[in-house]
Design a protein around this motif. Structure first.
Motif, short mmCIF file in Angstrom:
data_model
loop_
_atom_site.label_atom_id
_atom_site.label_comp_id
_atom_site.label_asym_id
_atom_site.label_seq_id
_atom_site.Cartn_x
_atom_site.Cartn_y
_atom_site.Cartn_z
N GLU A 149 0.83 -1.20 0.00
CA GLU A 149 0.00 0.00 0.00
C GLU A 149 0.86 1.26 0.00
O GLU A 149 0.56 2.24 -0.69
CB GLU A 149 -0.94 -0.01 1.21
CG GLU A 149 -2.03 -1.08 1.12
CD GLU A 149 -3.01 -0.98 2.28
OE1 GLU A 149 -2.88 -0.03 3.09
OE2 GLU A 149 -3.89 -1.85 2.38
N LEU A 150 1.93 1.24 0.77
CA LEU A 150 2.84 2.38 0.81
C LEU A 150 3.49 2.59 -0.55
O LEU A 150 3.58 3.73 -1.04
CB LEU A 150 3.91 2.15 1.89
CG LEU A 150 4.91 3.29 2.09
CD1 LEU A 150 4.22 4.51 2.68
CD2 LEU A 150 6.06 2.83 2.99
N ALA A 151 3.94 1.49 -1.17
CA ALA A 151 4.58 1.59 -2.49
C ALA A 151 3.61 2.15 -3.52
O ALA A 151 3.99 3.01 -4.33
CB ALA A 151 5.08 0.21 -2.92
N ALA A 152 2.37 1.70 -3.49
CA ALA A 152 1.38 2.18 -4.45
C ALA A 152 1.07 3.65 -4.24
O ALA A 152 0.94 4.42 -5.20
CB ALA A 152 0.11 1.34 -4.36
N ALA A 153 0.96 4.05 -2.99
CA ALA A 153 0.61 5.44 -2.68
C ALA A 153 1.69 6.42 -3.15
O ALA A 153 1.38 7.55 -3.54
CB ALA A 153 0.39 5.60 -1.17
N HIS A 154 2.94 5.98 -3.13
CA HIS A 154 4.04 6.88 -3.48
C HIS A 154 4.76 6.46 -4.76
O HIS A 154 5.86 6.93 -5.03
CB HIS A 154 5.03 6.95 -2.31
CG HIS A 154 4.42 7.55 -1.08
ND1 HIS A 154 4.29 8.91 -0.91
CD2 HIS A 154 3.89 6.97 0.04
CE1 HIS A 154 3.71 9.15 0.26
NE2 HIS A 154 3.45 7.99 0.86
N ARG A 155 4.14 5.58 -5.53
CA ARG A 155 4.63 5.17 -6.85
C ARG A 155 6.04 4.59 -6.79
O ARG A 155 6.90 4.87 -7.63
CB ARG A 155 4.57 6.34 -7.82
CG ARG A 155 3.17 6.84 -8.10
CD ARG A 155 3.15 8.05 -8.99
NE ARG A 155 3.60 9.25 -8.28
CZ ARG A 155 3.59 10.47 -8.80
NH1 ARG A 155 3.17 10.65 -10.03
NH2 ARG A 155 4.00 11.50 -8.09
N VAL A 156 6.31 3.80 -5.76
CA VAL A 156 7.63 3.19 -5.59
C VAL A 156 7.65 1.85 -6.31
O VAL A 156 7.00 0.88 -5.90
CB VAL A 156 7.97 3.00 -4.10
CG1 VAL A 156 9.32 2.31 -3.96
CG2 VAL A 156 7.98 4.35 -3.39
N ARG A 157 8.39 1.80 -7.41
CA ARG A 157 8.54 0.58 -8.21
C ARG A 157 9.74 0.78 -9.12
O ARG A 157 10.32 1.88 -9.19
CB ARG A 157 7.29 0.30 -9.05
CG ARG A 157 6.81 1.48 -9.89
CD ARG A 157 5.96 1.06 -11.06
NE ARG A 157 6.76 0.48 -12.13
CZ ARG A 157 6.28 0.06 -13.29
NH1 ARG A 157 4.97 0.15 -13.53
NH2 ARG A 157 7.07 -0.45 -14.21
N ARG A 158 10.12 -0.24 -9.83
CA ARG A 158 11.19 -0.11 -10.81
C ARG A 158 10.62 0.47 -12.10
O ARG A 158 9.60 0.00 -12.62
CB ARG A 158 11.81 -1.48 -11.10
CG ARG A 158 12.98 -1.43 -12.10
CD ARG A 158 13.52 -2.83 -12.37
NE ARG A 158 13.88 -3.49 -11.15
CZ ARG A 158 15.01 -3.29 -10.48
NH1 ARG A 158 15.90 -2.43 -10.94
NH2 ARG A 158 15.26 -3.93 -9.36
N TYR A 159 11.29 1.50 -12.62
CA TYR A 159 10.89 2.11 -13.89
C TYR A 159 11.91 1.85 -14.99
O TYR A 159 11.54 1.64 -16.13
CB TYR A 159 10.68 3.61 -13.72
CG TYR A 159 9.50 3.97 -12.85
CD1 TYR A 159 8.20 3.90 -13.34
CD2 TYR A 159 9.69 4.37 -11.52
CE1 TYR A 159 7.11 4.23 -12.54
CE2 TYR A 159 8.61 4.70 -10.72
CZ TYR A 159 7.33 4.62 -11.22
OH TYR A 159 6.25 4.94 -10.43
N GLY A 160 13.19 1.88 -14.63
CA GLY A 160 14.23 1.69 -15.64
C GLY A 160 14.48 2.94 -16.46
O GLY A 160 13.58 3.78 -16.61
N PHE A 161 15.69 3.07 -16.98
CA PHE A 161 16.07 4.26 -17.75
C PHE A 161 16.94 3.85 -18.93
O PHE A 161 17.13 2.66 -19.18
CB PHE A 161 16.79 5.26 -16.84
CG PHE A 161 15.92 5.74 -15.71
CD1 PHE A 161 15.09 6.84 -15.87
CD2 PHE A 161 15.87 5.04 -14.51
CE1 PHE A 161 14.25 7.25 -14.85
CE2 PHE A 161 15.03 5.44 -13.48
CZ PHE A 161 14.22 6.55 -13.65
N HIS A 162 17.44 4.85 -19.66
CA HIS A 162 18.21 4.60 -20.90
C HIS A 162 17.39 3.81 -21.91
O HIS A 162 17.95 3.17 -22.81
CB HIS A 162 19.51 3.83 -20.61
CG HIS A 162 20.52 4.60 -19.83
ND1 HIS A 162 21.39 3.98 -18.95
CD2 HIS A 162 20.82 5.93 -19.78
CE1 HIS A 162 22.17 4.90 -18.40
NE2 HIS A 162 21.84 6.09 -18.89
N GLY A 163 16.06 3.85 -21.78
CA GLY A 163 15.22 3.01 -22.64
C GLY A 163 15.37 3.31 -24.12
O GLY A 163 15.34 2.41 -24.95
N THR A 164 15.55 4.59 -24.46
CA THR A 164 15.70 4.96 -25.87
C THR A 164 16.94 4.31 -26.46
O THR A 164 16.92 3.80 -27.58
CB THR A 164 15.79 6.50 -26.00
OG1 THR A 164 14.66 7.08 -25.35
CG2 THR A 164 15.79 6.91 -27.45
#
Length: 406
Positions: free
Chosen positions: A177-192
């Motif tokens: 619930e805490l992770a969802a409320a504050h959008r804490v997850r892996r997003y990753g970068f350098h995708g382009t």
């Protein structure tokens, strides 16, 4: 000829590229550095056959100058002056659209997106997840929309390519619930970059992208590795922010989070102190007092213990991720190295793969140390895994995605 102007706006820099999207060739590029300081450095490069002196010389024509550039609005004025003075003339090659690099798109943006006032607001909201990047990206967007008000502007997000990560890969094992409320997850970068390199590798090998299991090592001052299956990102090393994962120039990469609690309690470090430590005083810089891999290699060759340790830690992390991601993919068909270190440091490539012979990986020493432009294979003919050096071209990828979106 249809041209796309690509903008990569940093906190104190403006990088731009004018691309003929029909032939996928760059006509000109430039960089305004140290924006907001007493003296800013300006470089404008015109490619052969793009117009101006480059036509005569049949070589890139580069022009350098210095002056004070107060902000990003002023930087765009400088850019227009460079095109007018050195070419190619924007009146003759007017951009059909402007493509913008934006670092963090959160979970909202999974594709190239037409910039509207509402999109600008959302990019600004996401700055909490990328405070060093998104505000600068947004400043570039706003300055560009003021100058090029009659053409569409498209945001291309570093995180978008990684929206295909499965939940098991992007979910952190903390209170849900805490992770969802504050959008804490892996997003990753350098995708382009990861997308461009994986597609270029498949084309170079004459293989169907949809059948390949790939690892792409984007090794620059910032560094990440992505496992790509069938053209889709399924695992990547950077996380909520670009801090997680590999050892980088000034960033720590993976670290026991309890170490931060320990430093707060025992050394009196504040949140801001810890943020500065991990982002600017860690990685190669923290270990050896220098952040450039070229300096690390020179120190290592000279017998400097700190440089040697920094190199060993860097390689150890690369091998650990390579092994883990090969296991996640169930094997690998192609491994590609890109960006400044990945494209130029042969010893880094060799050492990163030195223990992976069990996976069918054989690097050819002669091919690996050879220095030449363009994509090339550095594995032996007998290697079960193709190992490539693939120069990345994020500007071209942004132009492609901008064109496709339109």
């Amino acid at each position: 000829m249809t041209t796309i102007l690509v903008i990569n706006s940093g906190s104190s820099s403006l990088k731009y590229s004018l691309i003929d999207i029909d032939d996928e060739r760059e006509l000109a590029s430039g960089l305004v550095e140290r924006i907001g300081q007493d003296v800013s450095a300006i470089t404008h490069t015109v490619r052969p056959d793009a117009g101006g002196e480059a036509v005569v010389a049949m070589l890139d024509a580069s022009y350098e100058s210095e002056r004070a550039v107060a902000d990003h609005d002023a930087a765009f004025v400088v850019m227009l002056e460079q095109f007018a003075e050195h070419g190619p003339a924007l009146a003759e090659h007017p951009p059909a659209a402007v493509g913008h690099r934006v670092v963090h798109g959160g979970a909202r943006f999974y594709a190239p997106t037409l910039v509207t006032p509402g999109v600008e607001e959302q990019i600004e909201e996401l700055a909490v997840l990328a405070p060093l990047h998104n505000p600068a990206n947004l400043a570039g967007i706003r300055a560009a929309r003021a100058v090029f008000s009659d053409v569409p502007h498209v945001a291309v997000f570093d995180t978008a390519f990684h929206q295909t990560l499965p939940p098991a890969a992007y979910t952190y094992a903390i209170d849900a619930e805490l992770a969802a409320a504050h959008r804490v997850r892996r997003y990753g970068f350098h995708g382009t970059s990861h997308q461009f390199v994986s597609e270029a590798a498949a084309a170079f090998l004459g293989r169907d992208l949809g059948t390949l299991r790939q690892l792409v090592f984007h090794l620059g001052n910032g560094a990440s590795v992505t496992a790509i299956e069938g053209g889709r990102s399924v695992e990547t090393s950077m996380g909520l922010t670009p801090l997680e994962g590999l050892v980088m120039g000034t960033r720590s990469g993976d670290l026991d989070p309890a170490a931060l609690v320990h430093l707060s309690r025992r050394a009196g470090y504040s949140i801001d102190d810890l943020d500065a430590l991990l982002n600017t005083r860690s990685g190669l810089q923290g270990l050896a007092g220098r952040s450039d891999m070229r300096d690390i290699l020179a120190g290592r060759d000279a017998g400097d213990p700190a440089s040697t340790l920094a190199f060993d830690v860097y390689i150890h992390r690369l091998r650990a991720y390579a092994g883990a991601y090969i296991a996640q993919l169930g094997g690998v068909d192609v491994i590609s190295f890109t960006a400044g270190v990945g494209e130029n440091a042969a010893v880094v490539r060799a050492e990163a793969l030195a223990t992976l012979g069990f996976a069918g990986i054989e690097v050819d020493h002669g091919r690996n140390v050879e220095r030449r432009r363009g994509i090339r294979r550095i594995s032996t003919d007998a290697s079960a895994v193709a190992v490539l050096v693939v120069p990345t071209d994020e500007e071209l990828e942004i132009a492609r995605q901008t064109s496709r979106m339109l």
